[in-house]
Design a protein around this motif. Structure first.
Motif, PDB file in Angstrom:
ATOM      1  N   ILE A  29       0.836  -1.205   0.000  1.00 54.53           N
ATOM      2  CA  ILE A  29       0.000   0.000   0.000  1.00 54.53           C
ATOM      3  C   ILE A  29       0.870   1.253   0.000  1.00 54.53           C
ATOM      4  O   ILE A  29       0.620   2.208  -0.747  1.00 54.53           O
ATOM      5  N   LEU A  30       1.909   1.249   0.825  1.00 61.61           N
ATOM      6  CA  LEU A  30       2.795   2.416   0.877  1.00 61.61           C
ATOM      7  C   LEU A  30       3.536   2.615  -0.444  1.00 61.61           C
ATOM      8  O   LEU A  30       3.687   3.750  -0.916  1.00 61.61           O
ATOM      9  N   HIS A  31       4.029   1.520  -1.029  1.00 66.85           N
ATOM     10  CA  HIS A  31       4.697   1.631  -2.330  1.00 66.85           C
ATOM     11  C   HIS A  31       3.760   2.265  -3.354  1.00 66.85           C
ATOM     12  O   HIS A  31       4.159   3.163  -4.113  1.00 66.85           O
ATOM     13  N   ASP A  32       2.523   1.796  -3.365  1.00 70.85           N
ATOM     14  CA  ASP A  32       1.549   2.287  -4.337  1.00 70.85           C
ATOM     15  C   ASP A  32       1.206   3.747  -4.069  1.00 70.85           C
ATOM     16  O   ASP A  32       1.134   4.573  -4.983  1.00 70.85           O
ATOM     17  N   TRP A  33       0.996   4.071  -2.810  1.00 67.12           N
ATOM     18  CA  TRP A  33       0.595   5.433  -2.440  1.00 67.12           C
ATOM     19  C   TRP A  33       1.702   6.439  -2.751  1.00 67.12           C
ATOM     20  O   TRP A  33       1.433   7.544  -3.232  1.00 67.12           O
ATOM     21  N   LYS A  34       2.936   6.044  -2.487  1.00 65.27           N
ATOM     22  CA  LYS A  34       4.065   6.949  -2.704  1.00 65.27           C
ATOM     23  C   LYS A  34       4.582   6.922  -4.141  1.00 65.27           C
ATOM     24  O   LYS A  34       5.437   7.729  -4.508  1.00 65.27           O
TER      25      LYS A  34
END
Length: 259
Positions: free
Chosen positions: A77-82
């Motif tokens: 999720i963090l990879h995608d969000w950032k």
């Protein structure tokens, strides 16, 4: 203009309008898809902390499969969000002033994953990835001293499979050139390395002879540390006890060094 030509012209206009209508419909559909995807991402982003907590709880309960799933979903999720590439998440995507709590959480998750994969067969690549990410999200951060001490205690008390890798991580985080002491970190008393490092910084490095002694030590100690890492445990234990006595002598104490 003939009637036939007029018909052709009219047909061309109708075709153009139809194409425009199709393009408009495609644009609206794409906008709806993009909006739904953005909303989905936002909902996932809001759920990320719950996922991290689930991972921590499962890790503590030894439910390792569930822990890995929750942790990796959180990181995805963090990879995608950032907008980070796969495996490319790093502190540059965060604002250290605003995002420090999240960065501490990420460091802790990478630490738990490194410990988990340390003991998982045929997962050395994943283990090395996670320990490297732990270092990346820890080095230079306000919580680095606490993380370094946690790492030292893990090396000493939990007998990791990839002990050399953990020792290297400890050396990287502490910036220590105490190769021999770091090699024996798992068989020394808790405060020995701190005592030796403090003595180097506060005493030896304040005089020319002391500086020369440190330079000589840094040149000769790596091969000694390499040899110590490969000696039988009983020999390493004796070497650790000797180092403890040196530290106690430096501090002028008769009891084991503790901090």
């Amino acid at each position: 203009m003939s009637q036939g030509d007029s018909g052709k012209g009219g047909g061309g206009g109708s075709g153009s309008k139809l194409d425009q209508m199709k393009e408009g419909m495609r644009s609206k559909i794409q906008e709806s898809i993009d909006r739904a995807y953005a909303e989905h991402k936002h909902e996932l982003f809001k759920r990320r902390i719950d996922l991290a907590r689930q991972g921590v709880r499962n890790f503590e309960l030894k439910r390792m499969v569930e822990a890995v799933k929750a942790f990796e979903t959180y990181l995805t999720i963090l990879h995608d969000w950032k907008g980070a590439p796969e495996g490319g998440l790093n502190p540059s995507y965060f604002d250290i002033k605003k995002d420090l709590p999240e960065m501490l959480l990420i460091s802790g998750i990478y630490w738990d994953l490194a410990k988990l994969f340390d003991r998982t067969r045929n997962k050395e690549r994943e283990f090395r990835h996670y320990i490297e990410k732990f270092i990346v999200f820890t080095k230079g951060m306000p919580y680095q001293p606490v993380a370094s001490e946690t790492l030292r205690k893990y090396i000493r008390n939990d007998k990791p499979v990839h002990k050399d890798v953990f020792k290297s991580a400890y050396r990287t985080l502490t910036g220590s050139n105490c190769f021999i002491a770091t090699s024996l970190v798992d068989v020394c008393d808790d405060g020995t390395i701190h005592a030796l490092r403090d003595y180097r910084d506060s005493v030896l490095l304040r005089s020319l002879p002391g500086c020369l002694a440190v330079v000589v030590y840094q040149k000769v100690s790596p091969p000694i540390a390499w040899a110590l890492d490969r000696m039988p445990e009983i020999v390493r234990a004796l070497a650790g006890r000797s180092l403890d006595r040196v530290a106690r002598g430096i501090l002028g104490k008769s009891n084991p060094v503790t901090f």
